[in-house]
Scaffold this active site. Sequence first.
Site, PDB file in Angstrom:
ATOM      1  N   ARG A  13       0.818  -1.208   0.000  1.00 35.98           N
ATOM      2  CA  ARG A  13       0.000   0.000   0.000  1.00 35.98           C
ATOM      3  C   ARG A  13       0.856   1.263   0.000  1.00 35.98           C
ATOM      4  O   ARG A  13       0.623   2.180  -0.785  1.00 35.98           O
ATOM      5  CB  ARG A  13      -0.934   0.004   1.221  1.00 35.98           C
ATOM      6  N   SER A 157       5.112   7.056  12.049  1.00 35.22           N
ATOM      7  CA  SER A 157       3.916   6.380  11.544  1.00 35.22           C
ATOM      8  C   SER A 157       2.913   7.401  11.048  1.00 35.22           C
ATOM      9  O   SER A 157       3.044   8.609  11.298  1.00 35.22           O
ATOM     10  CB  SER A 157       3.282   5.540  12.660  1.00 35.22           C
ATOM     11  N   CYS A 158       1.885   6.921  10.375  1.00 35.18           N
ATOM     12  CA  CYS A 158       0.845   7.832   9.905  1.00 35.18           C
ATOM     13  C   CYS A 158       0.145   8.501  11.080  1.00 35.18           C
ATOM     14  O   CYS A 158      -0.168   9.707  11.028  1.00 35.18           O
ATOM     15  CB  CYS A 158      -0.156   7.091   9.024  1.00 35.18           C
ATOM     16  N   ARG A 240      -9.403  -0.765  15.106  1.00 35.58           N
ATOM     17  CA  ARG A 240      -9.535  -0.904  13.652  1.00 35.58           C
ATOM     18  C   ARG A 240     -11.026  -0.914  13.300  1.00 35.58           C
ATOM     19  O   ARG A 240     -11.819  -1.613  13.936  1.00 35.58           O
ATOM     20  CB  ARG A 240      -8.875  -2.198  13.165  1.00 35.58           C
ATOM     21  N   ASN A 321      -4.488   7.663   6.033  1.00 36.16           N
ATOM     22  CA  ASN A 321      -3.340   6.936   6.575  1.00 36.16           C
ATOM     23  C   ASN A 321      -2.412   6.389   5.487  1.00 36.16           C
ATOM     24  O   ASN A 321      -1.250   6.090   5.762  1.00 36.16           O
ATOM     25  CB  ASN A 321      -3.802   5.785   7.469  1.00 36.16           C
TER      26      ASN A 321
END
Length: 345
Positions: A13, A157-158, A240, A321
């Site tokens: 991704r 990180s995002c 999540r 993200n």
Amino acid sequence: MQAVRIAINGYGRIGRCVLRAIYERQLEQELEVVAINEPADLETMAYLTQFDSTHGVFPGKVGRSENSLLINGKAIQVFHHTQPDAVDWQALDIDILLECSGAYSQRSELEKFIQAGCPRVLVSQPTDSANEVDYTVVLGINDTELNGQQSIVSNASCTTNAIIPVLAELDAAYGVDYAFLTTLHSVMNDQPMIDGYHHSDLRRTRSAMQSMVPVATGLARGVERLLPQLQGRVQAKAIRVPILNVSAIDLMVKLRRSTTKEEINSLFIQAAQRHPNTLSYSDRPHASIDFNHDAHSAIIDGSQTCTNQDGLVNLFVWFDNEWGFANRMIDISQLWASRFQSQST
């Protein structure tokens, strides 16, 4: 600035978003992608470059030759190795390797790229310890210390890129006593589509598309590493949620003085004007899909800001993200190159 020769390790991704963003931003003459290392077969790599369920059809021509991915006729050499030192990186004469596989978090592993001829590695994830890399950088926060002597750098990180600028603004304006962060993160490929024997964390054995799933997060450590004045004052959890892309952070902070919703929103309107590439502000009635393919690190949703008389403030922060973080990888690559190129002249 002369062209920077880039290689991408891991074409999932983030790796694909990085390549796509370079071409969408028309930076291919400045950041020349010369090689990609990805275990998947070339036909599938080309197909998923051209057709993306989240970000749409690639805005250019995608093809392939025997050992190369072709983007607008430009050949990018492709390797299919699974070990960091299996590629002769030195022969490729690259300036920066973007490590986008997410598979390496230990310095001993990352140094194998250096030993195989990569002069610099930009890692697309945080590490458990600051000692695993030479530096961890967040654009607009601590990028002034990025220099040509560093060889292994983490782009954090995002979620860290999203929340650090927000907390930094609040701390500078009011002082932050405590912060509690809840990340609502879109599904990731370490989750199964249906229940299965997939992970040692039993929650992650559950279907990603049927439930909201609490998961462990190291976000609090990342915040304290980059904002050491908040050491011991930050807690975080993550859930999540069953959407493909775009995440959010529900931030609760205790400030050292009381404020109002109007003052807080005004603070971030001004911050977005000072940092237009990383911060944005909106008070329109939004849903997450509105921020798909948004290149900002964080978007403050002013319609959701809440305050009380005791200095408690609740903020809601959106971020793509995938696309936002991929664009920060590009920005840091450009900045890093400007530093090591200036030091070599």
